[in-house]
Scaffold this motif. Structure first.
Motif, PDB file in Angstrom:
ATOM      1  N   UNK A 195       0.523  -1.358  -0.241  1.00 43.00           N
ATOM      2  CA  UNK A 195      -0.193   0.021   0.018  1.00 43.00           C
ATOM      3  C   UNK A 195       1.077   1.218  -0.063  1.00 43.00           C
ATOM      4  N   UNK A 196       2.355   0.948   0.240  1.00 43.89           N
ATOM      5  CA  UNK A 196       3.180   2.044   0.348  1.00 43.89           C
ATOM      6  C   UNK A 196       4.138   1.459   0.148  1.00 43.89           C
ATOM      7  N   UNK A 197       4.797   2.570  -0.514  1.00 45.88           N
ATOM      8  CA  UNK A 197       4.547   4.393  -1.180  1.00 45.88           C
ATOM      9  C   UNK A 197       3.175   3.916  -2.809  1.00 45.88           C
ATOM     10  N   UNK A 198       3.389   3.191  -3.162  1.00 43.11           N
ATOM     11  CA  UNK A 198       2.132   2.188  -3.982  1.00 43.11           C
ATOM     12  C   UNK A 198       1.258   1.243  -3.795  1.00 43.11           C
ATOM     13  N   UNK A 199      -0.203   1.312  -3.720  1.00 47.58           N
ATOM     14  CA  UNK A 199      -0.481   0.678  -3.684  1.00 47.58           C
ATOM     15  C   UNK A 199      -0.663  -0.541  -5.298  1.00 47.58           C
ATOM     16  N   UNK A 200      -0.630  -2.295  -4.506  1.00 51.12           N
ATOM     17  CA  UNK A 200      -0.115  -3.011  -6.113  1.00 51.12           C
ATOM     18  C   UNK A 200      -0.692  -3.804  -5.615  1.00 51.12           C
ATOM     19  N   UNK A 201      -1.128  -5.422  -5.568  1.00 54.90           N
ATOM     20  CA  UNK A 201      -0.638  -6.325  -5.815  1.00 54.90           C
ATOM     21  C   UNK A 201       0.033  -7.222  -6.909  1.00 54.90           C
ATOM     22  N   UNK A 220       3.310  -4.211 -16.645  1.00 54.59           N
ATOM     23  CA  UNK A 220       4.013  -3.567 -15.455  1.00 54.59           C
ATOM     24  C   UNK A 220       4.654  -4.004 -13.752  1.00 54.59           C
TER      25      UNK A 220
END
Lengths: 396, 372
Positions: A351-357, A380
């Motif tokens: 979730x930090x710094x990007x939100x990505x699973x 990506x």
């Protein structure tokens, strides 16, 4: 005998005695069990420890690692703490992660499609990497100056990627290992041979042919300088640099009955204890190999999926890995050598710094402080840092 | 000040009495026959399958068309995550037929929760995969194209009738794809977003515009057959610097050729010209400047110089926006039959009547007829 009269200590006496302030009753949340249920029993995310996710771009700079060429296929750590990697896709890049700048693109290693690669830390802060795909290649990179930045360095330093000439033009690199004994980096190539380059050389030589079988994308250097690898059907081989040929070990990685002809080794790890751990490409077994006794033990399966894509050792003595078959969902798992037990840690989600699973993870390495770095290999892609939990210890 | 409700004489609530337990409606489309096609979903509880309905605008009644359990061969009690949703996926064809797709997140029967990541490859509880279907109202029959992506839902589907293609997005892996209807060959363009894009719109040339989870504009360039990621994004509140969870919503092309849309995390309306090489977002400001709200939803152009949208703040307010002047006309609070409601999307019929997801319990269709 005169009894001493007990008196309150000055500090105690100074404290006015007060009755406890009224405490507002805690109102239970009506749905609390429901939320606990979801957190404890439904959420698939890694929550043992902490996960951070980073885009493959440098802060303050225009992104240069485009979508479709960002799939991370190799990672390695140097002693300064920086993490280096290789990306694959329509083109390939080399990059490093620096806590001040984020992910720094060191440049394009191949203008042609890259399928996979490997990178290893050699001596000092020098790395050797290579790739395979439509073409192949190898490079050396000295990283020390990239970490040694001052407080007014707002942009990263980028030292060059020095090409290493391979015996055959375009020869692809599947796996690399550094041998401290003879200060050479060895590589398994797509042309089914072992090549090596000395620490001060820019041209690699052919050391030995691996035979007709397809080599596995895994290579280790044991503490005595012996190289260990695998070929089709999961058969292990070893090579002593002073020998004339590789030695087939007549030891095979495990697979289910009837699948030997499609069996293989996907990952190898030399632990600090000297035990070799391996992961299979078929059926997803993890095994231990005692190189001295030449005994291989199947430790079992961490997950229902087939491919053990990577294995690393944490500073906590646990073996961490990624299991994920093609089109599958990547799961982080651990193997505890003491308990000889697996634990599925779940799907990586930051979730930090990007939100990505992360659905697909292709590379791992252990940071110098025991954190794990994981490379996503999707269209990506992101670089993830996983911090295992710090055990509670009793203080002094 | 509370906005008065919509004129009751202009509103109608039409309950789905055959499926009162269903709880959402994520797809509405006006068919070539002028009727409104509806995907009725169940996601709050397990084991229900999606239903395809039609609101017959002539007879003014709901007609049940398809049970997705029957179409897909996966009944509600098959143990797997149910074919419980038809998301943003109903695609009317000019010949009167309809393409659509099923979608996941409805738990298996008897289950309260379900997670697509955790259950991805579970042999018993996974979602087997979304089915694309083709329904012909003249025969009442549907053709099941089967599962294109195992384990994935299809939350978004669009039809390019000129080229005979479907475009879609998968969930949870957020892959963008196109499917050639003639040969059913599939081209996968990979993952495009953190979560799946939730809005898309064609320009006049067949290029497709959509946005990722962080408001970034994407274009599928049909001539070059590739995805273009722009650095363009609409207005975002200054405190949302990462623009996380900030999908572009309700993208729709109006009669002025520009694409209008709303934002997941603020109440602004925006537009851009799809003909620009790098589209620039024009912020049209809050849906109702004097009534700060969380979001704007259900945006739809009426084809005659106006947009309808719903400002979701202190009550959900239906607004008619005049494109030429920027004038906003408050039509009233969404209320029908005494029940307040909200709607993610809306669709207009040929007479200019507006259809929205209506109040629940039981789930219903809400109709606003401007002319009464």
């Amino acid at each position: 005998m005169t009894a001493k009269r007990k008196t309150a200590s000055p500090r105690k006496a100074a404290r006015p005695v007060k009755s406890a302030p009224p405490v507002a009753p805690v109102t239970p949340v009506a749905d609390a069990p429901q939320f606990r249920y979801f957190h404890d029993k439904v959420a698939p995310w890694v929550d043992r420890g902490t996960v951070y996710g980073f885009e493959l771009r440098e802060e303050l700079s225009k992104p240069t690692i485009e979508h479709g060429e960002s799939a991370i296929c190799a990672l390695a750590t140097v002693t300064t703490g920086s993490v280096f990697g290789i990306t694959s896709g329509k083109r390939g890049h080399a990059f490093y992660f620096h806590p001040a700048f984020g992910v720094v693109d060191l440049g394009v290693i191949s203008e042609k499609p890259v399928v996979g690669g490997a990178i290893v830390h050699t001596r000092d802060d020098i790395l050797v990497g290579g790739w395979h795909g439509e073409t192949g290649g190898m490079f050396r990179h000295a990283a020390a100056r990239e970490f040694g930045t001052g407080q007014e360095d707002f942009y990263s330093r980028k030292e060059p990627l020095v090409p290493v000439a391979l015996p055959a033009t375009g020869e692809g690199i599947l796996a690399v290992a550094w041998n401290a004994s003879d200060r050479r980096t060895y590589a398994v190539t797509t042309t089914k041979r072992l090549v090596s380059v000395g620490d001060d050389d820019t041209t690699a030589r052919v050391d030995v042919e691996l035979g007709l079988q397809q080599p596995a994308p895994a290579l280790l250097c044991l503490s005595d300088g012996t190289l260990l690898g695998a070929v089709d059907e999961g058969e292990l081989w070893q090579y002593r640099p002073d020998a004339a040929a590789i030695e087939r070990l007549a030891v095979c990685a495990p697979c289910e009955k009837g699948k030997r002809y499609v069996a293989g080794v996907q990952s190898l790890l030399l632990s600090r204890s000297g035990t070799v751990y391996g992961g299979t490409s078929t059926d997803g077994f993890v095994f231990a190999y005692d190189a001295a006794r030449r005994v291989l033990t199947n430790l079992g399966k961490p997950h229902r999926q087939s491919v053990i894509r990577c294995l690393v050792e944490g500073h906590d003595g646990l073996i961490y890995g990624i299991v994920q078959e093609p089109h599958g969902m990547a799961h982080l798992f651990l193997f505890d050598p003491e308990r000889r037990a697996f634990e599925d840690l779940g799907v990586l989600n930051a979730f930090i710094p990007v939100q990505w699973a992360a659905h697909s993870l292709g590379a791992m390495c252990t940071g110098i402080h025991g954190e794990l770095f994981l490379g996503e290999d999707d269209t990506i892609a992101h670089l993830f840092a996983y911090y295992p939990p710090i055990p509670k210890k009793r203080g002094p | 000040m509370t906005t008065p409700p919509l004129d009751p004489a202009k509103c109608e609530r039409v309950p789905f009495t055959q499926h009162p337990g269903h709880d959402t409606m994520w797809s509405m489309a006006r068919g070539a026959d002028g009727h409104v096609y509806l995907g009725l979903c169940l996601e709050g509880s397990g084991g229900g399958v999606a239903q395809l309905y039609r609101y017959n605008v002539t007879a003014r009644k709901l007609e049940h068309l398809l049970d997705m359990g029957e179409v897909t061969g996966e009944p509600a009690d098959n143990g797997h995550a149910a074919q419980g949703k038809i998301h943003f996926s109903l695609c009317p064809v000019s010949d009167g037929t309809i393409y659509g797709a099923t979608h996941c997140t409805t738990p298996p029967k008897g289950h309260k929760y379900w997670n697509p990541y955790g259950m991805w490859d579970d042999p018993f509880h996974s979602f087997r995969g979304a089915h694309i279907f083709h329904y012909d109202p003249r025969t009442g029959k549907a053709v099941d194209f089967g599962i294109i992506y195992p384990n994935e839902g299809l939350p978004y589907l669009l039809l390019d009738e000129t080229r005979g293609r479907l475009y879609g997005i998968t969930y949870p892996k957020a892959h963008f794809f196109r499917l050639n209807l003639a040969c059913r060959d599939l081209v996968d363009y990979g993952r495009v977003s953190s979560w799946y894009p939730i809005a898309a719109s064609f320009d006049t040339r067949g290029n497709l515009f959509l946005g990722d989870t962080n408001s970034r504009l994407l274009k599928y360039d049909v001539a070059q057959d590739r995805l273009v990621f722009f650095d363009s994004a609409p207005y975002s509140h200054p405190w949302n610097s990462s623009m996380r969870y900030s999908w572009l919503c309700n993208l729709d092309r109006a009669d002025d050729g520009r694409i209008y849309g709303t934002h997941y995390m603020n109440d602004h309306v925006y537009r851009f010209d799809p003909e620009q090489e790098t589209p620039v977002f024009e912020d049209l400001g809050p849906g109702l400047p004097d009534s700060p709200a969380r979001q704007v939803r259900a945006l739809v152009p009426d084809g005659h110089g106006h947009l309808y949208y719903v400002v979701m703040g202190n009550g959900n307010i239906l607004v008619r926006y005049t494109i030429k002047t920027g004038e906003r006309e408050v039509l009233g609070r969404l209320q029908v039959g005494g029940a307040d409601f909200w709607s993610w999307l809306s669709v207009l019929d040929r007479d200019g009547n507006l259809y929205m997801m209506g109040p629940r319990n039981p789930m219903s269709l809400a109709i606003y007829r401007p002319k009464g």
